[in-house]
Design a protein around this motif. Structure first.
Motif, PDB file in Angstrom:
ATOM      1  N   GLN A 246       0.864  -1.184   0.000  1.00 37.80           N
ATOM      2  CA  GLN A 246       0.000   0.000   0.000  1.00 37.80           C
ATOM      3  C   GLN A 246       0.898   1.231   0.000  1.00 37.80           C
ATOM      4  O   GLN A 246       1.823   1.328   0.806  1.00 37.80           O
ATOM      5  CB  GLN A 246      -0.895   0.032   1.241  1.00 37.80           C
ATOM      6  CG  GLN A 246      -1.813  -1.164   1.379  1.00 37.80           C
ATOM      7  CD  GLN A 246      -2.940  -1.135   0.373  1.00 37.80           C
ATOM      8  OE1 GLN A 246      -3.626  -0.141   0.218  1.00 37.80           O
ATOM      9  NE2 GLN A 246      -3.108  -2.232  -0.348  1.00 37.80           N
ATOM     10  N   VAL A 247       0.631   2.179  -0.914  1.00 34.94           N
ATOM     11  CA  VAL A 247       1.423   3.403  -1.015  1.00 34.94           C
ATOM     12  C   VAL A 247       0.607   4.531  -0.391  1.00 34.94           C
ATOM     13  O   VAL A 247      -0.529   4.785  -0.786  1.00 34.94           O
ATOM     14  CB  VAL A 247       1.757   3.731  -2.487  1.00 34.94           C
ATOM     15  CG1 VAL A 247       2.574   5.013  -2.574  1.00 34.94           C
ATOM     16  CG2 VAL A 247       2.499   2.566  -3.134  1.00 34.94           C
ATOM     17  N   LYS A 248       1.211   5.214   0.580  1.00 32.53           N
ATOM     18  CA  LYS A 248       0.518   6.257   1.342  1.00 32.53           C
ATOM     19  C   LYS A 248       1.359   7.534   1.320  1.00 32.53           C
ATOM     20  O   LYS A 248       2.557   7.497   1.588  1.00 32.53           O
ATOM     21  CB  LYS A 248       0.332   5.764   2.779  1.00 32.53           C
ATOM     22  CG  LYS A 248      -0.336   6.734   3.707  1.00 32.53           C
ATOM     23  CD  LYS A 248      -0.467   6.102   5.087  1.00 32.53           C
ATOM     24  CE  LYS A 248      -1.100   7.040   6.075  1.00 32.53           C
ATOM     25  NZ  LYS A 248      -1.209   6.429   7.405  1.00 32.53           N
ATOM     26  N   ASP A 249       0.727   8.661   0.991  1.00 36.91           N
ATOM     27  CA  ASP A 249       1.372   9.974   1.023  1.00 36.91           C
ATOM     28  C   ASP A 249       1.362  10.456   2.474  1.00 36.91           C
ATOM     29  O   ASP A 249       0.298  10.703   3.043  1.00 36.91           O
ATOM     30  CB  ASP A 249       0.612  10.941   0.122  1.00 36.91           C
ATOM     31  CG  ASP A 249       1.279  12.296  -0.028  1.00 36.91           C
ATOM     32  OD1 ASP A 249       2.071  12.688   0.855  1.00 36.91           O
ATOM     33  OD2 ASP A 249       1.012  12.964  -1.041  1.00 36.91           O
ATOM     34  N   LEU A 250       2.518  10.604   3.061  1.00 36.40           N
ATOM     35  CA  LEU A 250       2.603  10.987   4.471  1.00 36.40           C
ATOM     36  C   LEU A 250       2.456  12.485   4.696  1.00 36.40           C
ATOM     37  O   LEU A 250       2.405  12.930   5.837  1.00 36.40           O
ATOM     38  CB  LEU A 250       3.924  10.495   5.069  1.00 36.40           C
ATOM     39  CG  LEU A 250       4.089   8.983   5.117  1.00 36.40           C
ATOM     40  CD1 LEU A 250       5.475   8.615   5.633  1.00 36.40           C
ATOM     41  CD2 LEU A 250       3.005   8.335   5.962  1.00 36.40           C
ATOM     42  N   LEU A 251       2.385  13.273   3.614  1.00 37.88           N
ATOM     43  CA  LEU A 251       2.260  14.721   3.755  1.00 37.88           C
ATOM     44  C   LEU A 251       0.978  15.273   3.137  1.00 37.88           C
ATOM     45  O   LEU A 251       0.786  16.483   3.083  1.00 37.88           O
ATOM     46  CB  LEU A 251       3.475  15.418   3.130  1.00 37.88           C
ATOM     47  CG  LEU A 251       4.809  15.105   3.795  1.00 37.88           C
ATOM     48  CD1 LEU A 251       5.950  15.733   3.020  1.00 37.88           C
ATOM     49  CD2 LEU A 251       4.814  15.570   5.241  1.00 37.88           C
ATOM     50  N   ALA A 252       0.102  14.409   2.670  1.00 39.38           N
ATOM     51  CA  ALA A 252      -1.138  14.863   2.047  1.00 39.38           C
ATOM     52  C   ALA A 252      -2.040  15.506   3.094  1.00 39.38           C
ATOM     53  O   ALA A 252      -2.111  15.059   4.234  1.00 39.38           O
ATOM     54  CB  ALA A 252      -1.855  13.695   1.379  1.00 39.38           C
ATOM     55  N   SER A 253      -2.728  16.572   2.684  1.00 37.01           N
ATOM     56  CA  SER A 253      -3.647  17.231   3.612  1.00 37.01           C
ATOM     57  C   SER A 253      -4.879  16.368   3.863  1.00 37.01           C
ATOM     58  O   SER A 253      -5.484  16.435   4.917  1.00 37.01           O
ATOM     59  CB  SER A 253      -4.050  18.608   3.077  1.00 37.01           C
ATOM     60  OG  SER A 253      -4.559  18.487   1.770  1.00 37.01           O
ATOM     61  N   GLN A 254      -5.254  15.543   2.869  1.00 34.97           N
ATOM     62  CA  GLN A 254      -6.354  14.597   3.033  1.00 34.97           C
ATOM     63  C   GLN A 254      -5.801  13.188   2.866  1.00 34.97           C
ATOM     64  O   GLN A 254      -4.846  12.977   2.125  1.00 34.97           O
ATOM     65  CB  GLN A 254      -7.429  14.836   1.983  1.00 34.97           C
ATOM     66  CG  GLN A 254      -8.075  16.198   2.074  1.00 34.97           C
ATOM     67  CD  GLN A 254      -9.096  16.391   0.964  1.00 34.97           C
ATOM     68  OE1 GLN A 254      -9.307  15.523   0.147  1.00 34.97           O
ATOM     69  NE2 GLN A 254      -9.708  17.562   0.952  1.00 34.97           N
ATOM     70  N   ALA A 255      -6.408  12.247   3.541  1.00 36.37           N
ATOM     71  CA  ALA A 255      -5.946  10.857   3.448  1.00 36.37           C
ATOM     72  C   ALA A 255      -6.075  10.370   2.003  1.00 36.37           C
ATOM     73  O   ALA A 255      -7.132  10.489   1.399  1.00 36.37           O
ATOM     74  CB  ALA A 255      -6.749   9.963   4.381  1.00 36.37           C
TER      75      ALA A 255
END
Length: 162
Positions: free
Chosen positions: A113-122
């Motif tokens: 699973q790839v997750k953006d750790l700095l995104a304002s929204q999940a």
């Protein structure tokens, strides 16, 4: 030849691996950075992409090597050392009339699973795309301008909280 559940197993092909350097626990992060990663700064300034990858067992010191103690000492890890060297290289280039810009993205790949750790929204489970023109990229991955080394430390702390 061996068999498992009635299937014949072919002998494994012999492989050899070469390591450029191996460091023990007595080598400081700064020494390791100077020996291994300073050439990456030159490669980046020549227009090549560079990747620093920490891989190993849990508890082996990957995070500390990459970031240092960012909560106490301002983060003397290979990331901040490289950013400082890049800003020094940018200053030299700007004297020659070039404009340099640094952007930072921070992602986690865990259980595919790839997750953006700095995104304002999940926005979990981003896709990794390989394009013949753009190369490898992740659509919808946020990027943030870095004006000084402290900016990257702030963003790492923010990302780590997620």
């Amino acid at each position: 030849m061996s068999t498992i559940k009635g299937k014949e197993l072919r002998p494994r092909e012999e492989r050899s691996y070469v390591f450029n350097d191996v460091f023990d626990e007595n080598v400081s992060t700064v020494e390791m950075y100077k020996k291994v990663l300073t050439p990456a700064v030159s490669h980046i300034m020549d227009g090549y992409n560079s990747t620093v990858l920490a891989y190993g067992m849990t508890g082996a010191g990957k995070t500390y090597t990459m970031f240092g103690d960012i909560y106490e000492s301002g983060g003397v890890g290979v990331v901040t050392l490289m950013v400082r060297d890049l800003f020094d290289a940018f200053a030299k280039e700007e004297q020659d009339g070039y404009k340099c810009q640094m952007k930072f993205s921070y992602l986690e790949i865990y259980n595919e699973q790839v997750k953006d750790l700095l995104a304002s929204q999940a926005n979990e489970n981003l896709m990794i795309i390989e394009d013949p023109v753009k190369g490898v990229y992740i659509p919808n991955l946020s990027s943030h301008n870095i004006e000084q080394c402290e900016d990257i430390i702030d963003l790492i702390i923010k990302g780590n909280s997620k």
